[in-house]
Design a protein around this motif. Structure first.
Motif, mmCIF file in Angstrom:
data_model
loop_
_atom_site.group_PDB
_atom_site.id
_atom_site.type_symbol
_atom_site.label_atom_id
_atom_site.label_comp_id
_atom_site.label_asym_id
_atom_site.label_seq_id
_atom_site.Cartn_x
_atom_site.Cartn_y
_atom_site.Cartn_z
ATOM 1 N N SER A 416 0.864 -1.180 0.000
ATOM 2 C CA SER A 416 0.000 0.000 0.000
ATOM 3 C C SER A 416 0.903 1.234 0.000
ATOM 4 C CB SER A 416 -0.910 0.000 1.230
ATOM 5 O OG SER A 416 -0.148 0.091 2.413
ATOM 6 N N SER A 458 -3.829 0.536 -5.339
ATOM 7 C CA SER A 458 -4.021 1.828 -5.990
ATOM 8 C C SER A 458 -2.951 2.806 -5.508
ATOM 9 C CB SER A 458 -5.404 2.365 -5.643
ATOM 10 O OG SER A 458 -5.448 3.766 -5.797
ATOM 11 N N HIS A 462 -6.396 2.393 -0.323
ATOM 12 C CA HIS A 462 -7.785 1.974 -0.125
ATOM 13 C C HIS A 462 -8.243 0.904 -1.122
ATOM 14 C CE1 HIS A 462 -11.816 2.152 1.439
ATOM 15 N NE2 HIS A 462 -12.308 2.488 0.268
ATOM 16 N N TYR A 463 -8.025 1.118 -2.424
ATOM 17 C CA TYR A 463 -8.433 0.155 -3.450
ATOM 18 C C TYR A 463 -7.270 -0.726 -3.875
ATOM 19 C CZ TYR A 463 -12.318 3.474 -4.068
ATOM 20 O OH TYR A 463 -13.391 4.304 -3.867
ATOM 21 N N TRP A 476 -11.265 -4.239 -5.647
ATOM 22 C CA TRP A 476 -11.611 -4.447 -4.238
ATOM 23 C C TRP A 476 -11.278 -3.195 -3.442
ATOM 24 C CZ3 TRP A 476 -12.909 -9.738 -3.205
ATOM 25 C CH2 TRP A 476 -12.538 -10.650 -4.206
ATOM 26 N N SER A 477 -11.863 -3.096 -2.259
ATOM 27 C CA SER A 477 -11.419 -2.073 -1.306
ATOM 28 C C SER A 477 -11.085 -2.787 -0.001
ATOM 29 C CB SER A 477 -12.497 -1.010 -1.076
ATOM 30 O OG SER A 477 -13.588 -1.559 -0.371
ATOM 31 N N THR A 478 -10.216 -2.195 0.777
ATOM 32 C CA THR A 478 -9.737 -2.864 1.991
ATOM 33 C C THR A 478 -10.830 -3.027 3.038
ATOM 34 O OG1 THR A 478 -8.931 -0.703 2.720
ATOM 35 C CG2 THR A 478 -7.317 -2.193 1.738
ATOM 36 N N SER A 503 -5.732 6.641 -10.512
ATOM 37 C CA SER A 503 -6.588 5.641 -9.854
ATOM 38 C C SER A 503 -7.983 5.498 -10.466
ATOM 39 C CB SER A 503 -6.741 5.923 -8.352
ATOM 40 O OG SER A 503 -5.493 5.795 -7.703
#
Length: 663
Positions: A416, A458, A462-463, A476-478, A503
């Motif tokens: 991340s 991303s 987050h994504y 996906w998102s976390t 993004s």
């Protein structure tokens, strides 16, 4: 006395009945009641008969019933038909010949499949043996797969067959060449050939002069031909998001006191066009609210300030200023290294292994630490300026941490942006989110049905996105355990995936030899790019978001322009599969590495300088692809290490990595 009906007649009757029932099922499924009732009445099919048959046919039987390959034609005419069309193309003027020759491969495939489907096994084998060697070199792999299908039973469930049956082969052709072909087919009354072209081919006709051999070869080779120009008409917001105003205080460098000559060099990077562009309003950039992005925390702002200061010290990299390369070689990695990734700030390196473990190393003097226990955290002074330092347990400091949780080879890892988390993808079909503060598994995401080949975070956090053997990519998102978007459209494994710098878009590369660009906001495919002759294993966006580089099994690095979806350049030089690509931080050069144990540096600036201003994406014959060998700046060779990672640091030092291979 009349002869009893033959077996062939019985087969035809059954097939026609299945077709009729399949159509009725389609009408029922889509609630077209009036049409269904009318068809039942005209075909004299009772409700009872339809109900009993309704549960009978399986999906494969219905697909066979609706197969377009059913033909009552004399099977011996196929050879003559193919010979005729080949002779006609050979007799055409050279200007039309190369364009018309593009129909030979799909016509050959569909004629062969018709022979196989109608149980003419020997004739199919003879037809394949006679004409398969005439096809283009880049279709060899697909033809080898096709040669294994010589019985009707082989067609059921075969991925290649499903693609040829369900999708049309796309060919771009000038109007003059298309008119020439159509006139010949109609004059000679070659109805079978005309039917194949109408049913299985999509000819994308354009106005303008015919394309030459180089232009056709550049965009051909896909599993189902070229990309449709209509698919590339949607506007793409490829610009960068407006950066927040952080009021970064400029600090004088200590190095400046060493000599007067250094001062102008230190000030030069402050006029970096890429850094300045981020702060201005870019007409091609999406709004910052187009997709929901996480709010910047204080820690994120501090990190952005640090990144900006680092970028101020960025060295220039071009043909006159070669990049320095720092290469990390993994020794004695008998477990089998499957993937390598470096964090954006170049402080951590993560490696995935064949034995399902993930190992993370610190490549700076700072060691990896874990959070203190909950009881110890409770007594920390939360108002202290160095609270984040106090939270970390010095007793746990090591240079390496091991993450265990997958039960299959780990094919991809990604950090991340804030380095708090890591995502990994595995052959076990799962994606796992790991905490790099507690060094534990936080979430196991299940959505893909088969091995997951690639995963990427991303640039804004987050994504993250993933892709795999199930021919889909997923967003996906976390904070959600289900995917937010499923990107479906590729005809084979999706092997590689990459987030756009803003993004808002995701690029995918596939074994169907296509590169696609997807809009994160609505899940739509906004660009389809054809030109690769093999599976696409790596992708990289330029820092300004304007272009995309891709490469893979065909060993060719291709540069695409996102605004139009057209190919700008083909860079040839690698002698084995390319597995990694990375642009320098200013976008002036591109590095590539792979299984040929080399790192190659390409001149992207030169491609921009030599762009043809007269090219028009709507007229393919005006497009010029730069394939000059002069685009290669230099080649660095490793002793015996395949290159699995390339990464430019914020100061433009090139990092590379791979596992030493004993040849």
């Amino acid at each position: 006395m009349a002869d009893p009906p033959s077996m062939e007649d019985a087969k035809v009757d059954i097939s026609e009945k299945q077709t009729l029932l399949a159509v009725l099922q389609f009408l029922k499924k889509h609630n077209l009641k009036e049409t269904e009732t009318l068809l039942k009445k005209e075909a004299k099919v009772s409700d009872e008969e339809f109900k009993t048959e309704d549960s009978g046919p399986t999906a494969s039987e219905v697909s066979h019933a609706l197969a377009a390959y059913k033909s009552d034609d004399d099977p011996s005419i196929y050879e003559d038909l193919y010979t005729d069309i080949k002779a006609f193309i050979d007799s055409c003027l050279d200007v039309h010949k190369v364009e018309l020759a593009t129909i030979l491969y799909p016509v050959f495939v569909h004629m062969y499949l018709e022979l196989v489907y109608n149980d003419h096994e020997q004739l199919a084998k003879n037809f394949f043996g006679k004409f398969s060697l005439d096809q283009e070199e880049y279709y060899r792999e697909d033809l080898m797969k096709l040669s294994t299908v010589y019985k009707k039973e082989h067609m059921a469930g075969n991925q290649l067959m499903d693609n040829f049956k369900s999708s049309k082969f796309v060919i771009r052709m000038s109007r003059d060449s298309y008119t020439h072909l159509k006139r010949h087919l109609q004059e000679k009354q070659l109805s079978r050939l005309l039917n194949i072209i109408q049913e299985h081919l999509f000819i994308d006709v354009f106005d303008g002069i015919p394309r030459n051999k180089q232009q056709i070869d550049a965009s051909s080779g896909g599993l189902l031909g070229e990309s449709d120009r209509e698919a590339n008409k949607v506007k793409v917001y490829y610009g960068l998001l407006k950066e927040p105003d952080l009021n970064i205080p400029l600090e004088e460098d200590e190095d400046n006191t060493e000599g007067e000559g250094d001062k102008p060099k230190k000030k030069k990077p402050k006029k970096d066009p890429l850094l300045m562009k981020k702060s201005k309003n870019d007409p091609n950039a999406p709004s910052n609210t187009r997709i929901p992005l996480p709010e910047l925390k204080d820690m994120d702002k501090i990190e952005k300030i640090n990144a900006f200061r680092e970028a101020m010290k960025r060295v220039k990299v071009d043909r006159e200023h070669m990049p320095s390369v720092c290469f990390y070689t993994l020794l004695n990695s008998c477990q089998g290294v499957t993937c390598i990734e470096v964090s954006e700030d170049s402080s951590l390196i993560s490696v995935g292994f064949n034995d399902s473990f993930i190992r993370v190393w610190s490549i700076t003097p700072d060691k990896l630490r874990s959070l203190k226990s909950p009881t110890e955290l409770e007594i920390i002074d939360k108002e202290a300026d160095d609270v984040l330092e106090r939270m970390m347990d010095e007793r746990s400091a090591t240079e390496i941490k091991t993450l265990c949780g997958h039960n299959g080879p780990v094919y991809s890892v990604s950090f991340s942006p804030d380095k708090h988390n890591l995502v990994s993808a595995s052959a076990d079909g799962t994606i796992r989110l790991w905490s790099l503060q507690t060094w534990t598994n936080l979430v196991c995401y299940k959505g893909h049905n088969y091995p997951v080949w690639d995963v990427k975070f991303s640039p804004h956090g987050h994504y993250f996105v993933s892709c795999g053997h199930d021919r889909t990519a997923r967003l996906w998102s976390t904070d959600h355990y289900q995917p937010l978007r499923v990107f479906a459209g590729h005809l084979s494994d999706v092997d590689s995936i990459q987030f756009h710098p803003n993004s808002n878009y995701v690029a995918t590369g596939s074994s169907d030899k296509m590169v696609r660009l997807w809009d994160v906001q609505n899940g739509n495919c906004v660009r389809v790019m054809s030109g690769h002759k093999g599976a696409v294993h790596c992708l990289s966006f330029s820092p300004d978001g304007r272009t995309l580089a891709s490469s893979g099994v065909d060993q060719v690095v291709i540069l695409w322009e996102l605004a139009s979806g057209t190919m700008l350049a083909q860079m040839k030089g690698h002698t084995d599969t390319v597995y990694c690509l990375c642009f320098s931080r200013d976008g002036g050069v591109l590095s590539s590495g792979g299984l040929d144990n080399t790192v190659r540096i390409w001149d992207i600036k030169k491609i921009y300088e030599e762009l043809d201003s007269d090219s028009d994406a709507n007229i393919p014959s005006t497009l010029h692809v730069n394939d000059s060998p002069n685009l290669l700046i230099t080649t660095y060779k490793t002793k015996s290490t395949p290159v699995l990672l390339l990464h430019f640091t914020r100061r433009n030092l090139l990092l590379g990595s791979g596992a030493f291979s004993i040849t």
